[in-house]
Write a protein that holds these residues in place. Structure first.
Motif, PDB file in Angstrom:
ATOM      1  N   ILE A 195      -5.527 -58.450  -9.811  1.00 22.38           N
ATOM      2  CA  ILE A 195      -4.205 -57.838  -9.648  1.00 22.38           C
ATOM      3  C   ILE A 195      -3.269 -58.798  -8.928  1.00 22.38           C
ATOM      4  O   ILE A 195      -2.101 -58.976  -9.309  1.00 22.38           O
ATOM      5  CB  ILE A 195      -4.335 -56.511  -8.886  1.00 22.38           C
ATOM      6  N   GLY A 196      -3.790 -59.445  -7.849  1.00 21.26           N
ATOM      7  CA  GLY A 196      -2.962 -60.389  -7.113  1.00 21.26           C
ATOM      8  C   GLY A 196      -2.538 -61.566  -7.966  1.00 21.26           C
ATOM      9  O   GLY A 196      -1.376 -61.993  -7.937  1.00 21.26           O
ATOM     10  N   LEU A 197      -3.505 -62.118  -8.750  1.00 21.00           N
ATOM     11  CA  LEU A 197      -3.154 -63.245  -9.620  1.00 21.00           C
ATOM     12  C   LEU A 197      -2.138 -62.839 -10.686  1.00 21.00           C
ATOM     13  O   LEU A 197      -1.217 -63.589 -11.018  1.00 21.00           O
ATOM     14  CB  LEU A 197      -4.423 -63.794 -10.282  1.00 21.00           C
ATOM     15  N   GLU A 198      -2.326 -61.632 -11.216  1.00 18.88           N
ATOM     16  CA  GLU A 198      -1.449 -61.179 -12.284  1.00 18.88           C
ATOM     17  C   GLU A 198       0.000 -61.042 -11.815  1.00 18.88           C
ATOM     18  O   GLU A 198       0.932 -61.536 -12.464  1.00 18.88           O
ATOM     19  CB  GLU A 198      -1.966 -59.845 -12.844  1.00 18.88           C
ATOM     20  N   PHE A 199       0.179 -60.345 -10.677  1.00 16.22           N
ATOM     21  CA  PHE A 199       1.543 -60.030 -10.250  1.00 16.22           C
ATOM     22  C   PHE A 199       2.167 -61.130  -9.390  1.00 16.22           C
ATOM     23  O   PHE A 199       3.388 -61.298  -9.409  1.00 16.22           O
ATOM     24  CB  PHE A 199       1.542 -58.703  -9.478  1.00 16.22           C
ATOM     25  N   TRP A 200       1.335 -61.846  -8.620  1.00 16.19           N
ATOM     26  CA  TRP A 200       1.900 -62.806  -7.669  1.00 16.19           C
ATOM     27  C   TRP A 200       1.817 -64.257  -8.138  1.00 16.19           C
ATOM     28  O   TRP A 200       2.450 -65.118  -7.563  1.00 16.19           O
ATOM     29  CB  TRP A 200       1.200 -62.684  -6.317  1.00 16.19           C
ATOM     30  N   VAL A 201       1.013 -64.517  -9.174  1.00 13.32           N
ATOM     31  CA  VAL A 201       0.851 -65.901  -9.612  1.00 13.32           C
ATOM     32  C   VAL A 201       1.167 -66.051 -11.101  1.00 13.32           C
ATOM     33  O   VAL A 201       2.078 -66.780 -11.496  1.00 13.32           O
ATOM     34  CB  VAL A 201      -0.570 -66.419  -9.294  1.00 13.32           C
ATOM     35  N   LEU A 202       0.394 -65.347 -11.941  1.00 11.83           N
ATOM     36  CA  LEU A 202       0.470 -65.611 -13.373  1.00 11.83           C
ATOM     37  C   LEU A 202       1.853 -65.287 -13.952  1.00 11.83           C
ATOM     38  O   LEU A 202       2.414 -66.071 -14.732  1.00 11.83           O
ATOM     39  CB  LEU A 202      -0.618 -64.821 -14.098  1.00 11.83           C
ATOM     40  N   ARG A 221       4.695 -65.112 -12.404  1.00 15.62           N
ATOM     41  CA  ARG A 221       5.701 -66.026 -11.855  1.00 15.62           C
ATOM     42  C   ARG A 221       5.561 -67.416 -12.472  1.00 15.62           C
ATOM     43  O   ARG A 221       6.552 -68.109 -12.725  1.00 15.62           O
ATOM     44  CB  ARG A 221       5.567 -66.080 -10.338  1.00 15.62           C
ATOM     45  N   LEU A 222       4.282 -67.834 -12.712  1.00 13.68           N
ATOM     46  CA  LEU A 222       4.087 -69.120 -13.385  1.00 13.68           C
ATOM     47  C   LEU A 222       4.637 -69.086 -14.802  1.00 13.68           C
ATOM     48  O   LEU A 222       5.198 -70.071 -15.303  1.00 13.68           O
ATOM     49  CB  LEU A 222       2.590 -69.482 -13.411  1.00 13.68           C
ATOM     50  N   GLY A 223       4.475 -67.940 -15.493  1.00 13.38           N
ATOM     51  CA  GLY A 223       5.029 -67.818 -16.833  1.00 13.38           C
ATOM     52  C   GLY A 223       6.552 -67.933 -16.824  1.00 13.38           C
ATOM     53  O   GLY A 223       7.150 -68.574 -17.701  1.00 13.38           O
ATOM     54  N   ARG A 224       7.157 -67.311 -15.835  1.00  8.18           N
ATOM     55  CA  ARG A 224       8.615 -67.427 -15.722  1.00  8.18           C
ATOM     56  C   ARG A 224       9.029 -68.862 -15.453  1.00  8.18           C
ATOM     57  O   ARG A 224       9.971 -69.389 -16.075  1.00  8.18           O
ATOM     58  CB  ARG A 224       9.097 -66.508 -14.602  1.00  8.18           C
ATOM     59  N   LEU A 225       8.299 -69.533 -14.523  1.00  6.78           N
ATOM     60  CA  LEU A 225       8.629 -70.917 -14.200  1.00  6.78           C
ATOM     61  C   LEU A 225       8.439 -71.821 -15.418  1.00  6.78           C
ATOM     62  O   LEU A 225       9.246 -72.712 -15.690  1.00  6.78           O
ATOM     63  CB  LEU A 225       7.750 -71.393 -13.038  1.00  6.78           C
ATOM     64  N   GLY A 277       8.738 -70.982 -18.559  1.00  3.77           N
ATOM     65  CA  GLY A 277       9.824 -70.759 -19.505  1.00  3.77           C
ATOM     66  C   GLY A 277      11.100 -71.468 -19.091  1.00  3.77           C
ATOM     67  O   GLY A 277      11.809 -72.043 -19.944  1.00  3.77           O
ATOM     68  N   GLU A 278      11.393 -71.455 -17.777  1.00  2.08           N
ATOM     69  CA  GLU A 278      12.608 -72.109 -17.314  1.00  2.08           C
ATOM     70  C   GLU A 278      12.517 -73.630 -17.467  1.00  2.08           C
ATOM     71  O   GLU A 278      13.497 -74.294 -17.840  1.00  2.08           O
ATOM     72  CB  GLU A 278      12.880 -71.739 -15.862  1.00  2.08           C
ATOM     73  N   ILE A 279      11.346 -74.190 -17.199  1.00  2.00           N
ATOM     74  CA  ILE A 279      11.180 -75.642 -17.346  1.00  2.00           C
ATOM     75  C   ILE A 279      11.256 -76.041 -18.814  1.00  2.00           C
ATOM     76  O   ILE A 279      11.843 -77.067 -19.185  1.00  2.00           O
ATOM     77  CB  ILE A 279       9.846 -76.097 -16.722  1.00  2.00           C
ATOM     78  N   ALA A 280      10.680 -75.207 -19.698  1.00  2.00           N
ATOM     79  CA  ALA A 280      10.711 -75.521 -21.126  1.00  2.00           C
ATOM     80  C   ALA A 280      12.127 -75.494 -21.680  1.00  2.00           C
ATOM     81  O   ALA A 280      12.423 -76.138 -22.698  1.00  2.00           O
ATOM     82  CB  ALA A 280       9.826 -74.533 -21.878  1.00  2.00           C
ATOM     83  N   ALA A 281      13.025 -74.760 -21.018  1.00  2.62           N
ATOM     84  CA  ALA A 281      14.400 -74.662 -21.494  1.00  2.62           C
ATOM     85  C   ALA A 281      15.246 -75.850 -21.077  1.00  2.62           C
ATOM     86  O   ALA A 281      16.386 -75.993 -21.537  1.00  2.62           O
ATOM     87  CB  ALA A 281      15.034 -73.362 -20.985  1.00  2.62           C
ATOM     88  N   ILE A 282      14.720 -76.708 -20.213  1.00  2.43           N
ATOM     89  CA  ILE A 282      15.493 -77.867 -19.765  1.00  2.43           C
ATOM     90  C   ILE A 282      15.551 -78.894 -20.891  1.00  2.43           C
ATOM     91  O   ILE A 282      14.532 -79.271 -21.472  1.00  2.43           O
ATOM     92  CB  ILE A 282      14.859 -78.487 -18.503  1.00  2.43           C
ATOM     93  N   ASP A 311      14.596 -69.089  -7.916  1.00 10.13           N
ATOM     94  CA  ASP A 311      13.862 -69.017  -6.650  1.00 10.13           C
ATOM     95  C   ASP A 311      12.657 -68.095  -6.825  1.00 10.13           C
ATOM     96  O   ASP A 311      12.792 -66.933  -7.226  1.00 10.13           O
ATOM     97  CB  ASP A 311      14.784 -68.488  -5.549  1.00 10.13           C
ATOM     98  N   LEU A 312      11.469 -68.594  -6.520  1.00 12.38           N
ATOM     99  CA  LEU A 312      10.236 -67.810  -6.695  1.00 12.38           C
ATOM    100  C   LEU A 312       9.666 -67.288  -5.389  1.00 12.38           C
ATOM    101  O   LEU A 312       8.512 -66.861  -5.334  1.00 12.38           O
ATOM    102  CB  LEU A 312       9.177 -68.665  -7.404  1.00 12.38           C
ATOM    103  N   GLY A 313      10.451 -67.344  -4.331  1.00 10.63           N
ATOM    104  CA  GLY A 313       9.973 -66.789  -3.070  1.00 10.63           C
ATOM    105  C   GLY A 313       9.703 -67.851  -2.030  1.00 10.63           C
ATOM    106  O   GLY A 313      10.122 -69.012  -2.147  1.00 10.63           O
ATOM    107  N   ARG A 314       8.937 -67.414  -0.987  1.00 13.97           N
ATOM    108  CA  ARG A 314       8.704 -68.298   0.154  1.00 13.97           C
ATOM    109  C   ARG A 314       7.255 -68.789   0.250  1.00 13.97           C
ATOM    110  O   ARG A 314       6.848 -69.289   1.288  1.00 13.97           O
ATOM    111  CB  ARG A 314       9.074 -67.574   1.460  1.00 13.97           C
ATOM    112  N   ASP A 315       6.482 -68.602  -0.777  1.00 14.78           N
ATOM    113  CA  ASP A 315       5.102 -69.096  -0.751  1.00 14.78           C
ATOM    114  C   ASP A 315       5.023 -70.437  -1.472  1.00 14.78           C
ATOM    115  O   ASP A 315       6.047 -71.106  -1.676  1.00 14.78           O
ATOM    116  CB  ASP A 315       4.160 -68.073  -1.393  1.00 14.78           C
ATOM    117  N   GLU A 316       3.795 -70.819  -1.878  1.00 14.64           N
ATOM    118  CA  GLU A 316       3.617 -72.115  -2.517  1.00 14.64           C
ATOM    119  C   GLU A 316       4.374 -72.231  -3.841  1.00 14.64           C
ATOM    120  O   GLU A 316       4.908 -73.299  -4.170  1.00 14.64           O
ATOM    121  CB  GLU A 316       2.122 -72.389  -2.750  1.00 14.64           C
ATOM    122  N   LEU A 317       4.414 -71.138  -4.611  1.00 14.71           N
ATOM    123  CA  LEU A 317       5.180 -71.189  -5.857  1.00 14.71           C
ATOM    124  C   LEU A 317       6.671 -71.319  -5.571  1.00 14.71           C
ATOM    125  O   LEU A 317       7.400 -72.016  -6.293  1.00 14.71           O
ATOM    126  CB  LEU A 317       4.914 -69.941  -6.689  1.00 14.71           C
ATOM    127  N   GLY A 318       7.117 -70.654  -4.514  1.00 11.35           N
ATOM    128  CA  GLY A 318       8.502 -70.824  -4.115  1.00 11.35           C
ATOM    129  C   GLY A 318       8.776 -72.243  -3.685  1.00 11.35           C
ATOM    130  O   GLY A 318       9.826 -72.829  -4.013  1.00 11.35           O
TER     131      GLY A 318
END
Length: 660
Positions: free
Chosen positions: A309-316, A318-322, A324-329, A340-347
């Motif tokens: 559950i943690g990986l799904e909502f807090w990692v996977l 958000r990584l999918g969103r990131l 998609g944004e990088i692929a659009a560059i 902005d993905l927050g204040r953790d490592e992904l952020g």
């Protein structure tokens, strides 16, 4: 395969394998340990039962001697006393009961009964074992006297000290029988007869023995013994019956059994005690393991669900969103920024990506920022090896200011013995792009050294001409220190700090090659073994034994010019390699070692002065030219020294062959 599927395919098998490994190890290691504890517990109870029987025999034998060494008994055998009066005053049934005897018989040297008193329990109260039953008290009396004669219990040979105790089976009835030679009250007169006494095992006596041991105790007839039966130790020079202990047998998952069998003075098995007990540790250990495994499985599944559950909502997601944004560059003039993905490592990752995108929009300033942002040191040198460009991480890593590094030859930053090797590696990086990494020691500005890993690649112009080198410098001091620590663990004895068996074998082969090549002269191998060392562990404990080994190693090192050639192979066995040493020099050194180790040791407040070394010496090529043969020769000489105790023995093939 998606990242979600990949993570699940890695985690699920790992979880299953972990639980299976825990279950297998617990079954093999923990349950076997619990079973061993039950085995030791049952053996201890069997030893306890044996000790109780021996204590009974010893007590009754001591009590019987007080009657056998008595002027009244002695005079009666000489024919100077009145038998009826002696029997009435000294052997009435009440006195026998107070002495815990069922019978007492006074016999002369010919085995003839002079006076006797029998007060046994009723035949129905006795505990016959096996299929045989006692016929009558009179027949029991005849068989006991006949058995005593056959076993040689009445043949004292005039020795007033003669005494014996036996556990016998007469007509199927267990019997404790003791005999003592008759003498005067001082025991100084020559024995002129025997006093025989004992008691039969009844319900009360068996219950008394049962109460003092754990488990179910049964008296059984003897059985044939094989080699698996263990002979029990007896005190030296004691007239006690010999006992044997059977191997443990498992009745089921709950019960275990062991048997104790005694023998008479002729070595014939007489009486068997069967002790049955519960496998408490095994049963409770199995219950605890199964509970633990069930609880572990539940916790692991719950943890896996939470992790998913943690990986799904807090990692996977958000990584999918990131992603998609990088692929659009694309190739836009103005590069877009990721959200902005927050204040953790992904952020932090999204922030870092935005910073990188901004730096990519700059030229020289951008390069500088990128270089200064990395934690590893970055450098560029020209074809002559002078530093032209570097980042602040390199300044911090090496402890130099910017002006101290600029145009400085790169080799001046290296420790002196690393310069030539570094030059060769730079040449290899120039000629072969696949060999561009090396590890070396660098000198910091404060004079200290540190281990760094450098990854180097060549800088070339469009035509392929070499312009210089660029590289990344990373501090690997902790890793190298750890590797050196692992090397010490592999080649050092952890107790004494000396080289271990692995270090010895490698150094021996090296020294043998040198000796056989004629470059280093003969090689002497000394085997040093400690006499009476086991007594230190037995008397003072293993801590004292370890402290003594450390002290011995220190003395040996103190007396050597090359202490690095001293090794501990294990236990109390040491070896020494002496390159270029003659037989006389090795013998002299061995004598000095004997003198040094012969002095007493003060270990943990105890004075130890009985541990002495035995030293065997063999030389290459005089005695052997191969490692195994040289070790065998030195070992043979050492064992000859051990037979002589505290000696230095030079290997002599003739002597070795002659020794048994």
């Amino acid at each position: 395969m998606t990242l979600r599927t990949r993570l699940f395919s890695l985690f699920a098998p790992l979880l299953v394998l972990t639980l299976l490994a825990v279950y297998g190890l617990s079954e093999r290691l923990l349950l076997s340990r619990f079973d061993q504890q039950d085995n030791l517990r049952l053996q201890a109870e069997a030893h306890k039962a044996h000790a109780l029987l021996l204590a009974h025999i010893h007590r009754t034998s001591s009590l019987l001697r007080s009657y056998a060494w008595w002027d009244g008994s002695y005079e009666l055998l000489l024919g100077e006393g009145d038998r009826s009066r002696f029997l009435r005053r000294n052997l009435d049934p009440g006195q026998l009961a107070n002495l815990d005897f069922d019978f007492m018989v006074l016999l002369d040297d010919r085995g003839q009964v002079v006076v006797e008193q029998w007060a046994p329990p009723d035949l129905l109260d006795m505990l016959p074992v096996g299929g045989e039953r006692p016929r009558s008290i009179a027949s029991l009396r005849r068989d006991i006297l006949a058995r005593s004669q056959r076993l040689g219990l009445l043949q004292h040979g005039g020795d007033a000290q003669f005494q014996s105790g036996q556990l016998l089976l007469v007509q199927g009835v267990p019997l404790l029988l003791t005999v003592s030679a008759v003498s005067n009250s001082q025991g100084s007169a020559e024995a002129i007869g025997s006093l025989l006494a004992g008691y039969f095992f009844d319900g009360a006596r068996q219950e008394n023995l049962q109460l003092r041991t754990l488990g179910d105790l049964r008296l059984l007839p003897p059985v044939a013994m094989d080699d698996d039966w263990q002979r029990l130790a007896l005190p030296a020079d004691t007239p006690l019956p010999q006992g044997w202990l059977s191997p443990r047998s498992l009745l089921d998952a709950q019960r275990q059994r062991i048997e104790l069998q005694s023998a008479n003075s002729l070595g014939e098995p007489e009486l068997r005690l069967q002790l049955t007990g519960e496998r408490i540790n095994f049963r409770k250990g199995g219950e605890a393991i199964h509970f633990f495994l069930g609880l572990s499985l539940a916790i692991a599944l719950a943890a896996a669900l939470l992790v998913y559950i943690g990986l799904e909502f807090w990692v996977l997601r958000r990584l999918g969103r990131l992603n998609g944004e990088i692929a659009a560059i694309g190739d836009q003039a103005r590069l877009p920024r990721v959200g902005d993905l927050g204040r953790d490592e992904l952020g932090a990752l999204s922030t870092g990506l935005n910073q990188m995108l901004e730096r990519l929009e700059q030229s020289e300033a951008r390069d500088r920022v990128v270089l200064d942002a990395i934690h590893d040191g970055y450098f560029e040198v020209d074809a002559e090896g002078r530093l032209q460009r570097f980042n602040r991480a390199l300044e911090r890593l090496l402890g130099y200011r910017d002006d101290q590094l600029l145009h400085r030859p790169f080799v001046e930053l290296l420790a002196g013995d690393e310069v030539e090797r570094a030059r060769q590696l730079f040449q290899q990086a120039r000629d072969d792009a696949s060999r561009d990494t090396f590890t070396a020691r660098f000198r910091r500005g404060d004079g200290q050294t540190l281990d760094c890993e450098a990854r180097v690649s060549a800088i070339r112009e469009r035509g392929g001409a070499l312009l210089g080198y660029r590289g990344i410098l990373r501090d690997v001091s902790e890793r190298m220190a750890y590797q050196r620590h692992l090397h010490d663990l592999a080649y050092r004895d952890p107790l004494t700090g000396l080289g271990n068996r692995k270090a010895f074998n490698e150094q021996l082969q090296h020294d043998l090659d040198q000796a056989l090549s004629g470059n280093a002269g003969p090689l002497a191998l000394m085997f040093i073994d400690l006499d009476h060392f086991k007594q230190v562990n037995d008397q003072f404990g293993h801590d004292a034994g370890d402290a003594l080994l450390v002290a011995i190693a220190a003395r040996l090192q103190h007396g050597l010019r090359q202490p690095g050639k001293l090794y501990r192979l294990g236990g109390d066995e040491f070896t020494l390699l002496l390159a270029g040493a003659s037989a006389e020099a090795a013998q002299a050194l061995g004598e000095r070692m004997l003198a040094s180790l012969g002095a007493p040791f003060d270990i943990l407040g105890e004075r130890i002065d009985f541990v002495t070394p035995s030293i065997g010496i063999a030389l290459c090529p005089l005695h052997a030219g191969e490692a195994e043969a040289l070790i065998k020769a030195a070992d043979s000489a050492m064992y000859l020294a051990k037979r002589k105790r505290n000696q230095v023995v030079l290997y002599q093939p003739q002597a070795s062959t002659a020794e048994p």
